[in-house]
Design a protein around this motif. Sequence first.
Motif, PDB file in Angstrom:
ATOM      1  N   HIS A  32       0.851  -1.185   0.000  1.00  8.30           N
ATOM      2  CA  HIS A  32       0.000   0.000   0.000  1.00  8.30           C
ATOM      3  C   HIS A  32       0.893   1.243   0.000  1.00  8.30           C
ATOM      4  N   THR A  40      -3.089  -3.267   5.355  1.00  9.99           N
ATOM      5  CA  THR A  40      -4.048  -2.148   5.392  1.00  9.99           C
ATOM      6  C   THR A  40      -5.506  -2.612   5.234  1.00  9.99           C
ATOM      7  N   ASP A  41      -5.759  -3.413   4.197  1.00 10.97           N
ATOM      8  CA  ASP A  41      -7.142  -3.844   3.956  1.00 10.97           C
ATOM      9  C   ASP A  41      -7.659  -4.703   5.112  1.00 10.97           C
ATOM     10  N   HIS A 160      -6.189   3.595  -3.554  1.00 14.96           N
ATOM     11  CA  HIS A 160      -5.259   2.616  -2.989  1.00 14.96           C
ATOM     12  C   HIS A 160      -4.128   3.346  -2.264  1.00 14.96           C
ATOM     13  N   GLU A 165      -7.840   5.462   2.425  1.00 11.13           N
ATOM     14  CA  GLU A 165      -7.221   4.381   3.212  1.00 11.13           C
ATOM     15  C   GLU A 165      -6.210   4.929   4.216  1.00 11.13           C
TER      16      GLU A 165
HETATM   17 ZN   LIG Z   1      -6.307  -1.355   0.237  1.00 12.51          ZN
END
Ligand SMILES: [Zn+2]
Length: 267
Positions: A32, A40-41, A160, A165
């Motif tokens: 990321h 992160t996700d 992204h 984020e």
């Molecule tokens: Zn992500």
Amino acid sequence: MRWEELTGDIFPKAIEEAEGVCLLPLSCIERHGHHLPLGTDMYIGRALCDRAAALEPAIVFPDLVFTQILEARHVPGCIGIEPELILRLLENACREIARNGLKKIAIVNAHGGNDDLIHYFARTQLASPRDYVVYVTDPSYKLERELENGPRWDTKVDGHAGECETSAILAVRPDLVRAEALRPDEEGLPLGRLKALRDLGVDLGIWWYADHPTHYRGDGSFGGAEKGELWLSACAGALARAVRAIKDDGESGRLQAEFFAKTRRPE
Ligand SMILES: [Zn+2]
């Protein structure tokens, strides 16, 4: 209620409280940009599910990070699982959730690279009879209501490790953000190397690499913890509303059973 934090003794009571709903957070481990963690996700999916479950009780399955991310295998830290195994893993996870008594499974996807996969997976539910229903949620669906109090974004290109984020991770795990690694350049803008095809609606697997070879889209320097809090709250609110509707839904299971009965002898 996080699955892994419950004891075996209180699990049955938790199923009752959740009215049989399990949230299945999907994410992946991938680069990321320069400044956000590989997970992160996963952190965002976890935060969305935990917050939604606090509003509308549900059991949250442990983070399922082995999903579709072949497009990041050229950069360090990516865990890219074989396509066939991803589908089998998803199917197996759902069967285990249902075997444990949770017959309504709501997929909560926190990784854009899974968008097509999860809808295909929903279709595969019709391959063989089962006593549970898989729902694919979209936490950002019809956010307008919540977004009256939601964040005002400052950037136009995002998607992204950008403003959104970065804001979310600043809200939930600020200790993992390496703000000093952010660079004042245009690395997060799409390169447009396949633009001529894409503009004509032609899709292909290499498109993300063509646009974002360093897995960065947007500008993380505009991120802020307050925006992240507002965004997560808005998405969790939308997700909690979907969970309530899933609890109230009896029609999907009934139609599914009717359908499978008919597939044994089509008329
Ligand atoms: Zn992500």
